[in-house]
Write a protein that holds these residues in place. Structure first.
Motif, PDB file in Angstrom:
ATOM      1  N   PHE A  31      -8.762  12.566   4.649  1.00  0.00           N
ATOM      2  CA  PHE A  31      -7.939  11.984   5.287  1.00  0.00           C
ATOM      3  C   PHE A  31      -6.851  11.301   4.276  1.00  0.00           C
ATOM      4  O   PHE A  31      -7.301  11.075   3.307  1.00  0.00           O
ATOM      5  N   LEU A  32      -5.633  11.330   5.012  1.00  0.00           N
ATOM      6  CA  LEU A  32      -4.454  11.028   3.862  1.00  0.00           C
ATOM      7  C   LEU A  32      -3.270   9.934   4.698  1.00  0.00           C
ATOM      8  O   LEU A  32      -3.163  10.316   5.887  1.00  0.00           O
ATOM      9  N   ARG A  33      -3.258   8.877   4.156  1.00  0.00           N
ATOM     10  CA  ARG A  33      -2.095   8.124   4.927  1.00  0.00           C
ATOM     11  C   ARG A  33      -0.762   7.872   3.829  1.00  0.00           C
ATOM     12  O   ARG A  33      -1.283   7.178   2.784  1.00  0.00           O
ATOM     13  N   GLN A  80       0.878  -1.113  -0.056  1.00  0.00           N
ATOM     14  CA  GLN A  80       0.028  -0.198   0.116  1.00  0.00           C
ATOM     15  C   GLN A  80       0.963   1.169   0.045  1.00  0.00           C
ATOM     16  O   GLN A  80       1.883   1.424   0.749  1.00  0.00           O
ATOM     17  N   HIS A  81       0.653   2.118  -0.855  1.00  0.00           N
ATOM     18  CA  HIS A  81       1.508   3.256  -1.292  1.00  0.00           C
ATOM     19  C   HIS A  81       0.797   4.506  -0.307  1.00  0.00           C
ATOM     20  O   HIS A  81       1.395   5.167   0.436  1.00  0.00           O
ATOM     21  N   THR A  82      -0.408   4.827  -0.718  1.00  0.00           N
ATOM     22  CA  THR A  82      -1.220   5.668   0.017  1.00  0.00           C
ATOM     23  C   THR A  82      -2.570   5.225  -0.102  1.00  0.00           C
ATOM     24  O   THR A  82      -3.146   4.387  -0.650  1.00  0.00           O
ATOM     25  N   ASP A 114      -0.452   9.435   9.338  1.00  0.00           N
ATOM     26  CA  ASP A 114      -1.938   9.702   8.791  1.00  0.00           C
ATOM     27  C   ASP A 114      -2.029  11.350   8.787  1.00  0.00           C
ATOM     28  O   ASP A 114      -1.555  11.943   9.947  1.00  0.00           O
ATOM     29  N   HIS A 115      -2.626  11.946   7.927  1.00  0.00           N
ATOM     30  CA  HIS A 115      -2.933  13.438   8.072  1.00  0.00           C
ATOM     31  C   HIS A 115      -4.572  13.587   7.970  1.00  0.00           C
ATOM     32  O   HIS A 115      -5.048  13.027   6.899  1.00  0.00           O
ATOM     33  N   ILE A 116      -5.014  14.405   8.689  1.00  0.00           N
ATOM     34  CA  ILE A 116      -6.498  14.579   8.781  1.00  0.00           C
ATOM     35  C   ILE A 116      -6.451  16.126   8.471  1.00  0.00           C
ATOM     36  O   ILE A 116      -6.220  16.904   9.175  1.00  0.00           O
ATOM     37  N   LEU A 117      -7.016  16.272   7.111  1.00  0.00           N
ATOM     38  CA  LEU A 117      -6.903  17.894   6.570  1.00  0.00           C
ATOM     39  C   LEU A 117      -7.919  18.716   7.186  1.00  0.00           C
ATOM     40  O   LEU A 117      -7.343  19.870   7.775  1.00  0.00           O
ATOM     41  N   PRO A 118      -8.932  18.602   7.161  1.00  0.00           N
ATOM     42  CA  PRO A 118      -9.874  19.636   7.485  1.00  0.00           C
ATOM     43  C   PRO A 118     -10.006  19.731   9.149  1.00  0.00           C
ATOM     44  O   PRO A 118     -10.186  18.519   9.648  1.00  0.00           O
TER      45      PRO A 118
END
Length: 126
Positions: free
Chosen positions: A40-42, A23-25, A47-51
């Motif tokens: 959400f971005l992993r 798994q890349h992203t 892990d990044h939760i943007l808003p």
């Protein structure tokens, strides 16, 4: 998927892990009122939760390969919309493969409330 206001719901996104693919992203985006935003971005850095409005309310299982489902807690009415799970894998020859799955989430105040549920009985007005 239906969720109850102030409750929690899981937006499903599962796949079968394949040998030779890592798994890349992983990203989750929300489409609402014809605008799309990544929530959400992993990636390799975590892990990044943007808003800000989703911070502390959304999560994706960490150590369960094949399960990229999104848990949303303390549901708010504006959380309704089309959620897209996008998983990108890297193969052994460094090519990237992308798969997407979109699920509609509807947040409701109560499960099938009768139309009069928010009206006070007459006896309380006296």
């Amino acid at each position: 998927v239906t969720g109850t206001w102030m409750g929690s719901t899981t937006v499903p996104c599962t796949y079968v892990p394949s040998e030779g693919f890592t798994q890349h992203t992983l990203s989750w985006s929300l489409e609402r009122d014809s605008s799309v935003s990544t929530i959400f971005l992993r990636d390799d850095s975590g892990d990044h939760i943007l808003p800000a409005k989703f911070r502390g309310r959304v999560s994706v299982p960490k150590n369960s390969p094949g399960d990229a489902s999104l848990l949303i807690e303390n549901l708010e009415m504006p959380d309704s919309g089309h959620y897209t799970c996008q998983v990108v894998w890297r193969s052994t020859d460094n090519s990237l493969i992308t798969r997407e799955l979109t699920t509609t989430v509807k947040v409701v105040k109560e499960v099938n409330p009768p139309s009069s549920s928010w009206e006070l009985p007459c006896s309380l007005h006296q």
